[in-house]
Design a protein around this motif. Structure first.
Motif, PDB file in Angstrom:
ATOM      1  N   SER A 141       0.713  -1.227   0.010  1.00 57.51           N
ATOM      2  CA  SER A 141       0.027  -0.073  -0.052  1.00 57.51           C
ATOM      3  C   SER A 141       0.889   1.255   0.090  1.00 57.51           C
ATOM      4  N   ASN A 142       2.111   1.357   0.750  1.00 60.37           N
ATOM      5  CA  ASN A 142       2.943   2.466   0.577  1.00 60.37           C
ATOM      6  C   ASN A 142       3.246   2.754  -0.596  1.00 60.37           C
ATOM      7  N   TRP A 181       8.217  -2.023  11.430  1.00 57.24           N
ATOM      8  CA  TRP A 181       7.465  -1.857  12.434  1.00 57.24           C
ATOM      9  C   TRP A 181       7.428  -3.208  13.233  1.00 57.24           C
ATOM     10  N   GLU A 185       6.909  -8.498   9.801  1.00 54.15           N
ATOM     11  CA  GLU A 185       6.417  -7.439   8.526  1.00 54.15           C
ATOM     12  C   GLU A 185       6.449  -8.021   7.195  1.00 54.15           C
ATOM     13  N   PRO A 237       4.321   0.584   7.925  1.00 47.15           N
ATOM     14  CA  PRO A 237       3.215   1.396   8.189  1.00 47.15           C
ATOM     15  C   PRO A 237       3.389   2.618   8.688  1.00 47.15           C
ATOM     16  N   ASP A 259       2.742   5.841   6.487  1.00 49.85           N
ATOM     17  CA  ASP A 259       1.333   6.390   5.940  1.00 49.85           C
ATOM     18  C   ASP A 259       0.997   7.103   6.861  1.00 49.85           C
ATOM     19  N   SER A 293      -2.029   6.217   9.131  1.00 44.62           N
ATOM     20  CA  SER A 293      -2.107   4.877   9.997  1.00 44.62           C
ATOM     21  C   SER A 293      -2.184   5.083  11.449  1.00 44.62           C
ATOM     22  N   GLU A 296      -0.057   3.383  13.444  1.00 43.39           N
ATOM     23  CA  GLU A 296       1.328   3.076  13.529  1.00 43.39           C
ATOM     24  C   GLU A 296       2.001   4.390  13.679  1.00 43.39           C
TER      25      GLU A 296
END
Ligand SMILES: [Zn+2]
Length: 304
Positions: free
Chosen positions: A22-23, A225, A229, A276, A279, A282, A284
């Motif tokens: 997604s990033n 993170w 991951e 994450p 973003d 998010s 996070e």
């Protein structure tokens, strides 16, 4: 002391050429939600004129082009650069490939541990830095040693419990010291300001915490993170810990480990494109920033 984050991403950059996480999708899109980042690169200076590169990213050519502070001054002749030297914190490819972009017959000092120098010497690619006498001046960072840089800063090596780069086979590893494969650096100015740079942090030890307590700014490994991951995105890939990166989250993660270091500036860098925290929408990201940590981006400048 001046610092410039020329690249804030881990190896692969953001977006990574073959990734549709997604990033990476957001970084490729016209939305400004996730800012693209080039591969990890820091520059430091004690006088604002002469600069030292910390590691040599595969994106180094573009990174040096982006800021006029790194451009040649034609009054010094045809060949000139404000880059006085390079300090290497490992022999990982995203930290050394940029050396090959600096083979155009200008002398450059390369500071690294004896084992990292040995890795460079064993690869004929890097002999392109030695085609003229004195072209590359290799200087050794020994355990706990401090070197004086030409720009008025001192750099102290911090030994870290890292691992060997994945490309080295057992025979190559047998002639190297594991303890010299991943290091951190503390830069100190004449005015007593101190900055720690730890783009790969395998673990937090009491000794490290005590060193960081004396620093004003800490730029630290924000690669992942969580420990799993990559595995959650692509089964069969290694964990963060196996790759020598302490994750941010978790009982032993850096978020908890460095909580007591506030109010020092704590900045996550070397951030993998899957992380994450990149973003701003998010949970996070909010968790990290609510706890006072910063998230590095390309072009970030720090003066102290
Ligand atoms: Zn990605």
């Amino acid at each position: 002391m001046w610092l410039q984050v020329l690249g804030a991403a881990a190896g692969g950059g953001l977006p990574q050429w073959n990734c549709s996480c997604s990033n990476c999708l957001l970084a490729r899109s016209s939305s400004s939600r996730v800012s693209p980042r080039s591969q990890s690169q820091l520059a430091v200076s004690g006088d604002g004129v002469s600069w030292y590169l910390i590691n040599a990213s595969p994106d180094l050519r573009d990174q040096l082009s982006r800021s006029s502070q790194f451009h040649p001054d034609s009054t010094h002749g045809l060949r000139h650069t404000p880059v006085a030297g390079i300090l290497l914190t490992s022999a990982d490819l995203d930290h050394i490939l940029g050396l090959l972009l600096m083979r155009e017959f200008t002398s450059v000092s390369i500071f690294a541990t004896a084992s990292v120098h040995k890795v460079l010497e064993s690869n004929p690619f890097f002999s392109m830095l030695d085609r003229l006498p004195g072209q590359s001046r290799r200087q050794t960072l020994a355990h706990g040693s401090t070197v004086t840089l030409g720009c008025g800063l001192q750099a102290t090596m911090i030994e870290l419990p890292g691992n060997f780069p994945a490309y080295l086979d057992d025979q190559a590893r047998s002639s190297l010291l594991r303890s010299e494969m991943t290091i951190g650096l503390v830069f100190a100015s004449g005015a007593g300001k101190r900055v720690a740079y730890l783009p790969a942090l395998p673990a937090i030890t009491p000794g490290l915490l005590s060193t960081l307590e004396s620093c004003d700014v800490i730029l630290v490994d924000g690669t992942f993170w969580s420990d799993d991951e990559l595995q959650r995105l692509q089964p069969g890939t290694p964990t963060a810990t196996q790759m020598g990166h302490l994750p941010i989250d978790g009982a032993t993660g850096s978020l908890r480990g460095f909580a007591g270091l506030a109010p020092r500036r704590r900045i996550y860098t070397h951030i993998n494109n899957t992380n994450p925290i990149l973003d701003p929408h998010s949970v996070e990201h909010r968790t990290v920033t609510d706890l006072g940590f910063e998230i590095a981006c390309d072009g970030m400048e720090i003066e102290l």
